[in-house]
Scaffold this motif. Structure first.
Motif, PDB file in Angstrom:
ATOM      1  N   LEU A  46       0.841  -1.197   0.000  1.00  0.00           N
ATOM      2  CA  LEU A  46       0.000   0.000   0.000  1.00  0.00           C
ATOM      3  C   LEU A  46       0.882   1.256   0.000  1.00  0.00           C
ATOM      4  O   LEU A  46       0.575   2.249  -0.684  1.00  0.00           O
ATOM      5  N   LYS A  47       1.970   1.191   0.751  1.00  0.00           N
ATOM      6  CA  LYS A  47       2.903   2.316   0.769  1.00  0.00           C
ATOM      7  C   LYS A  47       3.538   2.513  -0.606  1.00  0.00           C
ATOM      8  O   LYS A  47       3.726   3.654  -1.054  1.00  0.00           O
ATOM      9  N   SER A  48       3.848   1.399  -1.274  1.00  0.00           N
ATOM     10  CA  SER A  48       4.428   1.491  -2.618  1.00  0.00           C
ATOM     11  C   SER A  48       3.439   2.125  -3.592  1.00  0.00           C
ATOM     12  O   SER A  48       3.834   2.905  -4.475  1.00  0.00           O
ATOM     13  N   ILE A  49       2.158   1.814  -3.418  1.00  0.00           N
ATOM     14  CA  ILE A  49       1.125   2.406  -4.290  1.00  0.00           C
ATOM     15  C   ILE A  49       1.072   3.915  -4.082  1.00  0.00           C
ATOM     16  O   ILE A  49       1.049   4.699  -5.038  1.00  0.00           O
ATOM     17  N   LYS A  50       1.057   4.323  -2.814  1.00  0.00           N
ATOM     18  CA  LYS A  50       0.996   5.755  -2.500  1.00  0.00           C
ATOM     19  C   LYS A  50       2.219   6.474  -3.047  1.00  0.00           C
ATOM     20  O   LYS A  50       2.118   7.563  -3.641  1.00  0.00           O
ATOM     21  N   THR A  51       3.393   5.862  -2.877  1.00  0.00           N
ATOM     22  CA  THR A  51       4.628   6.473  -3.363  1.00  0.00           C
ATOM     23  C   THR A  51       4.604   6.607  -4.879  1.00  0.00           C
ATOM     24  O   THR A  51       5.013   7.614  -5.445  1.00  0.00           O
ATOM     25  N   ALA A  52       4.104   5.556  -5.557  1.00  0.00           N
ATOM     26  CA  ALA A  52       4.045   5.576  -7.021  1.00  0.00           C
ATOM     27  C   ALA A  52       3.139   6.688  -7.519  1.00  0.00           C
ATOM     28  O   ALA A  52       3.436   7.359  -8.522  1.00  0.00           O
ATOM     29  N   ILE A  53       2.030   6.928  -6.811  1.00  0.00           N
ATOM     30  CA  ILE A  53       1.103   7.994  -7.206  1.00  0.00           C
ATOM     31  C   ILE A  53       1.741   9.363  -6.949  1.00  0.00           C
ATOM     32  O   ILE A  53       1.710  10.254  -7.814  1.00  0.00           O
ATOM     33  N   ASP A  54       2.336   9.516  -5.771  1.00  0.00           N
ATOM     34  CA  ASP A  54       2.915  10.822  -5.389  1.00  0.00           C
ATOM     35  C   ASP A  54       4.112  11.191  -6.245  1.00  0.00           C
ATOM     36  O   ASP A  54       4.318  12.370  -6.584  1.00  0.00           O
ATOM     37  N   LYS A  55       4.932  10.181  -6.609  1.00  0.00           N
ATOM     38  CA  LYS A  55       6.175  10.459  -7.340  1.00  0.00           C
ATOM     39  C   LYS A  55       6.054  10.147  -8.839  1.00  0.00           C
ATOM     40  O   LYS A  55       7.057  10.033  -9.535  1.00  0.00           O
ATOM     41  N   TYR A  58       3.701  -5.745 -10.601  1.00  0.00           N
ATOM     42  CA  TYR A  58       2.654  -6.033 -11.576  1.00  0.00           C
ATOM     43  C   TYR A  58       1.282  -6.004 -10.899  1.00  0.00           C
ATOM     44  O   TYR A  58       1.167  -6.176  -9.674  1.00  0.00           O
ATOM     45  N   PRO A  59       0.203  -5.828 -11.668  1.00  0.00           N
ATOM     46  CA  PRO A  59      -1.144  -5.656 -11.071  1.00  0.00           C
ATOM     47  C   PRO A  59      -1.575  -6.772 -10.142  1.00  0.00           C
ATOM     48  O   PRO A  59      -2.276  -6.523  -9.163  1.00  0.00           O
ATOM     49  N   ASN A  60      -1.137  -8.009 -10.419  1.00  0.00           N
ATOM     50  CA  ASN A  60      -1.576  -9.113  -9.565  1.00  0.00           C
ATOM     51  C   ASN A  60      -1.055  -8.978  -8.125  1.00  0.00           C
ATOM     52  O   ASN A  60      -1.612  -9.555  -7.193  1.00  0.00           O
ATOM     53  N   SER A  61       0.004  -8.173  -7.944  1.00  0.00           N
ATOM     54  CA  SER A  61       0.568  -8.029  -6.609  1.00  0.00           C
ATOM     55  C   SER A  61       0.033  -6.809  -5.860  1.00  0.00           C
ATOM     56  O   SER A  61       0.158  -6.728  -4.642  1.00  0.00           O
ATOM     57  N   PHE A  62      -0.565  -5.846  -6.583  1.00  0.00           N
ATOM     58  CA  PHE A  62      -1.001  -4.636  -5.868  1.00  0.00           C
ATOM     59  C   PHE A  62      -2.454  -4.229  -6.139  1.00  0.00           C
ATOM     60  O   PHE A  62      -3.019  -3.440  -5.390  1.00  0.00           O
ATOM     61  N   MET A  63      -3.092  -4.775  -7.189  1.00  0.00           N
ATOM     62  CA  MET A  63      -4.403  -4.271  -7.576  1.00  0.00           C
ATOM     63  C   MET A  63      -5.484  -4.565  -6.537  1.00  0.00           C
ATOM     64  O   MET A  63      -6.320  -3.716  -6.230  1.00  0.00           O
ATOM     65  N   ASP A  64      -5.487  -5.798  -5.978  1.00  0.00           N
ATOM     66  CA  ASP A  64      -6.497  -6.134  -4.964  1.00  0.00           C
ATOM     67  C   ASP A  64      -6.352  -5.249  -3.728  1.00  0.00           C
ATOM     68  O   ASP A  64      -7.350  -4.818  -3.130  1.00  0.00           O
ATOM     69  N   ILE A  65      -5.097  -4.993  -3.343  1.00  0.00           N
ATOM     70  CA  ILE A  65      -4.859  -4.133  -2.184  1.00  0.00           C
ATOM     71  C   ILE A  65      -5.304  -2.710  -2.494  1.00  0.00           C
ATOM     72  O   ILE A  65      -5.897  -2.021  -1.652  1.00  0.00           O
ATOM     73  N   ALA A  66      -5.052  -2.255  -3.725  1.00  0.00           N
ATOM     74  CA  ALA A  66      -5.458  -0.903  -4.127  1.00  0.00           C
ATOM     75  C   ALA A  66      -6.976  -0.767  -4.077  1.00  0.00           C
ATOM     76  O   ALA A  66      -7.511   0.273  -3.666  1.00  0.00           O
ATOM     77  N   LYS A  67      -7.688  -1.808  -4.492  1.00  0.00           N
ATOM     78  CA  LYS A  67      -9.152  -1.757  -4.502  1.00  0.00           C
ATOM     79  C   LYS A  67      -9.728  -1.685  -3.091  1.00  0.00           C
ATOM     80  O   LYS A  67     -10.831  -1.168  -2.892  1.00  0.00           O
ATOM     81  N   ASP A  68      -8.992  -2.235  -2.132  1.00  0.00           N
ATOM     82  CA  ASP A  68      -9.461  -2.185  -0.744  1.00  0.00           C
ATOM     83  C   ASP A  68      -9.121  -0.861  -0.070  1.00  0.00           C
ATOM     84  O   ASP A  68      -9.498  -0.629   1.080  1.00  0.00           O
ATOM     85  N   SER A  69      -8.376  -0.023  -0.771  1.00  0.00           N
ATOM     86  CA  SER A  69      -7.989   1.269  -0.209  1.00  0.00           C
ATOM     87  C   SER A  69      -8.606   2.391  -1.039  1.00  0.00           C
ATOM     88  O   SER A  69      -9.378   2.155  -1.951  1.00  0.00           O
TER      89      SER A  69
END
Length: 731
Positions: free
Chosen positions: A491-500, A536-547
């Motif tokens: 989740l932190k990696s997702i936030k960082t990817a969006i911010d940066k 890749y999406p399989n590692s972060f997409m489900d977590i992103a959908k829950d956030s």
């Protein structure tokens, strides 16, 4: 078991009742027929019957005349005549073939040229082609020029030595070009002669037979004397000289088959009704008796059929489609009864490098690796009596049911299993081999009566993956916050990817099977974490959908993909989920971005079937708006979920593409069931005017197969891997 026996007995009982009712109905019917005078009925209906036959003869050939008119006015045929390019020629051949399929009585369609240039000939089969090729085409064209009416000429009925009875429809479409449709008349004559009350004769004005009662005869084999064998001399003369004549048991009339005059005769079969009824009755009762004898064993067979089908379905339901092992459904069903796992533990074997192997070698190779891994793990069952069973829990997870005796034995087995599997070289082909990277999670051996063995093993596995531990036994003291820490990191990696601005887009080519060119691209999302690693999406997409980060990822994808393709001459697609569509304000945002970058005509919106297709009201409102803008709509992963075909039909006016799920395409050239299912969906799409795309085309053999099925587009590693710059893909 009792219920099974009861429905089987009921099925057989109903079959017997049906036989009794059928016999009784037949008996009552014959008694009713005895009260009727067949001769009188036949005589009363003579004029009506011959009028019907005459009308049938008049109307039979109208569809073929309409067909030749439709073909001759086809725009692509006109283009071919002006410019005989191969692509136009292929379309004309497909056009001709479609008429051969639509009209089963058409033997052959030809495009003739006086100078024998650019001719096209499509036949039902080679035998018919050989027979018809012997016909004099120049003579046919000459007769057309002499006798055509309204630019259409119909040849005389032609009898061939092969018992092929045909007629040609010829139409001139340009000065030198002619369309010729050859029609098989067997069905025409068989339908014409059908009658329980009358024999049918068809003769020319000279008294020679086309049809003699129920036999097909060559005009050259019957002379005038045959007419006098069936009719008196006075009757025969009356038939030949009068437009309409009727005797005691016959009626005749002049008739016309495509501007060719013949005489149609109906002659009553029955003068003695009792004899004919008795013969018919005896025959029908014999048929009913024999049918009844056959029906009883058939009834028993079909009574057992539901059990067989159910067993096959249950077997397929509980079997993993790749490894052939029992799957998670079977395991969870067994776990419901604690006694099945008394004194046993669950060991989960996780293949860490599964996704990497897939990315490097593709799905076909990955399937081979998983099968071999399943075989290797299963082989330990032969040497360890505590190894009870193995299951394919997911594509990259195997579950082992293991009888627990003592801690030392468990340690010995898991260490041996781990070391052996990580050191065994698995061959992919002659030039490639791989090694497995494993993690083992084990349920709590101190509480063998626990009902949560699978959950314990999963928690141990998650913790082991996060902490990079090879083998871990579940410990009740492991806290949930520790197990969930991996999700927090992602989740932190997702936030960082969006911010940066580390949301990265790759594009995978979509290949037109007909033009053999890359014409479209699918947009695929990735992100970079703090270590500059690609996720890749399989590692972060489900977590992103829950956030609350998921929609921001979608907005980033829209902005970047629109900007990338705004000046490129390719269609491109973006994937949207139901979460995107129902988000407040999303549709207006998307509409704004489409207009800002001017990509409406090249944008394809892919909606994932497995998660979106359940709410058609929302879907319909969204796609209607997008279609008004000029965008195209695709249904992604079709065949993976539980879509209602009726809903797809109701939305067909909006849908441009349907993408077959990879599970249907991967082994389609080997899997008959996948071929049948894809064929059914393809037929539906063709009927609704929807184009089709095959995903996961991993090799040349699969590409050729989906092309042979008429699927419009292909996508997969064999065409191209996803790339960050489409200019790097060779066209």
């Amino acid at each position: 078991m009792k219920s099974n026996l009861s429905y089987k007995k009921l099925f057989v009982f109903l079959t017997i009742i049906f036989g009794i009712i059928l016999t009784a109905t037949t008996y009552i019917t014959f008694n009713y027929i005895k009260k009727s005078d067949i001769h009188k009925i036949s005589n009363d209906n003579l004029k009506k019957s011959i009028s019907y036959k005459k009308s049938f003869m008049s109307d039979y050939f109208k569809p073929y005349k309409n067909s030749i008119n439709a073909i001759s006015s086809n725009k692509t045929l006109e283009k071919y005549l002006n410019n005989p390019k191969k692509e136009y020629q292929d379309f004309v051949k497909e056009l001709f073939s479609s008429y051969l399929v639509t009209f089963e009585n058409i033997n052959q369609i030809e495009l003739l040229n006086k100078n024998n240039k650019n001719t096209i000939q499509i036949s039902k089969n080679s035998k018919i082609k050989n027979v018809l090729s012997s016909k004099n085409k120049k003579e046919l064209i000459t007769k057309f020029e002499q006798f055509s009416k309204n630019n259409l000429y119909v040849s005389t009925i032609d009898f061939n030595s092969t018992n092929l009875i045909t007629i040609d429809f010829v139409k001139q479409i340009t000065k030198n070009y002619f369309i010729v449709i050859n029609v098989d008349l067997k069905h025409f004559f068989n339908t014409l002669k059908e009658s329980r009350l009358y024999d049918l004769f068809l003769i020319n004005k000279k008294g020679k037979y086309l049809f003699y009662k129920n036999l097909n005869l060559n005009l050259n084999t019957i002379n005038n004397s045959t007419l006098y064998n069936d009719f008196s001399k006075r009757e025969a003369k009356k038939i030949l000289n009068n437009n309409l004549s009727q005797g005691k048991d016959f009626i005749s009339t002049f008739t016309n088959i495509n501007n060719q005059n013949y005489i149609l005769i109906l002659k009553m079969k029955y003068k003695n009704q009792n004899l004919s009824i008795r013969d018919s009755q005896n025959f029908i009762f014999i048929v009913i008796f024999l049918s009844f004898i056959i029906l009883i064993p058939l009834a028993i067979y079909f009574a057992n059929l539901p059990d067989k089908v159910l067993k096959e379905y249950e077997k397929k339901l509980i079997t993993h489609n790749i490894t052939g092992l029992k799957n998670s459904i079977y395991l969870e069903k067994k776990l419901e009864k604690t006694k099945n796992f008394a004194n046993s533990i669950i060991i989960l074997v996780y293949i860490n490098n599964c996704k990497k192997l897939q990315s490097v070698y593709g799905y076909t190779a990955l399937n081979k690796i998983l099968k071999e891994a399943g075989r290797l793990i299963s082989s330990y069952k032969e040497n360890d009596p505590n190894f009870d069973d193995i299951y394919s829990f997911e594509n990259n997870i195997f579950a082992i049911k293991y009888k627990y005796s003592d801690e030392n034995q468990l340690i010995k087995f898991t260490q041996l299993l781990f070391n052996d599997l990580e050191n065994i070289e698995i061959l992919i082909d002659k030039n490639s081999s791989v090694y497995l990277d494993l993690t083992l999670g084990i349920s709590n051996p101190q509480n063998l009566n626990s009902k949560n063995k699978l959950h314990e093993a999963q928690m141990a596995l998650d913790y082991a993956i996060e902490k990079r531990i090879d083998i871990l036994v579940y410990d009740p003291n492991i806290k949930s916050k520790d197990i969930n820490s991996l999700n927090l990191k992602i989740l932190k990696s997702i936030k960082t990817a969006i911010d940066k601005d580390n949301v990265i887009l790759h594009y995978q080519a979509i290949y037109n099977n007909r033009t053999q060119k890359i014409e479209k691209f699918e947009t695929l999302m990735r992100i970079k974490n703090s270590k500059n690693e690609i996720l890749y999406p399989n590692s972060f997409m489900d977590i992103a959908k829950d956030s609350k980060k998921y929609n921001k990822l979608t907005y980033a994808m829209i902005e970047k993909s629109f900007k990338y393709f705004q000046d490129k001459d390719y269609e491109f697609s973006i994937n949207l989920s139901f979460l995107d569509i129902v988000e407040k304000g999303f549709t207006k945002y998307l509409e704004y971005k489409i207009n800002e970058y001017g990509v409406a005509k090249k944008l394809v919106i892919e909606i994932v079937e497995s998660e979106s297709i359940s709410n058609y009201k929302e879907i319909k409102r969204f796609i209607s708006t997008m279609k008004e803008l000029g965008c195209k709509i695709a249904i992604d992963d079709f065949g993976s979920g539980y879509a209602n075909f009726q809903h797809i039909i109701s939305l067909s006016q909006y849908i441009d593409y349907i993408k077959f799920d990879g599970s249907l395409i991967r082994n389609i050239h080997k899997d008959r069931k996948s071929q049948l299912l894809v064929g059914v969906i393809k037929f539906l799409c063709d009927s609704l005017g929807i184009r089709t795309i095959a995903e996961f085309v991993e090799d040349e053999e699969t590409l050729k197969f989906v092309d042979s099925m008429g699927i419009n587009y292909s996508q997969g590693y064999h065409i191209s891997k996803p790339v960050s710059n489409i200019e790097n893909i060779p066209q």
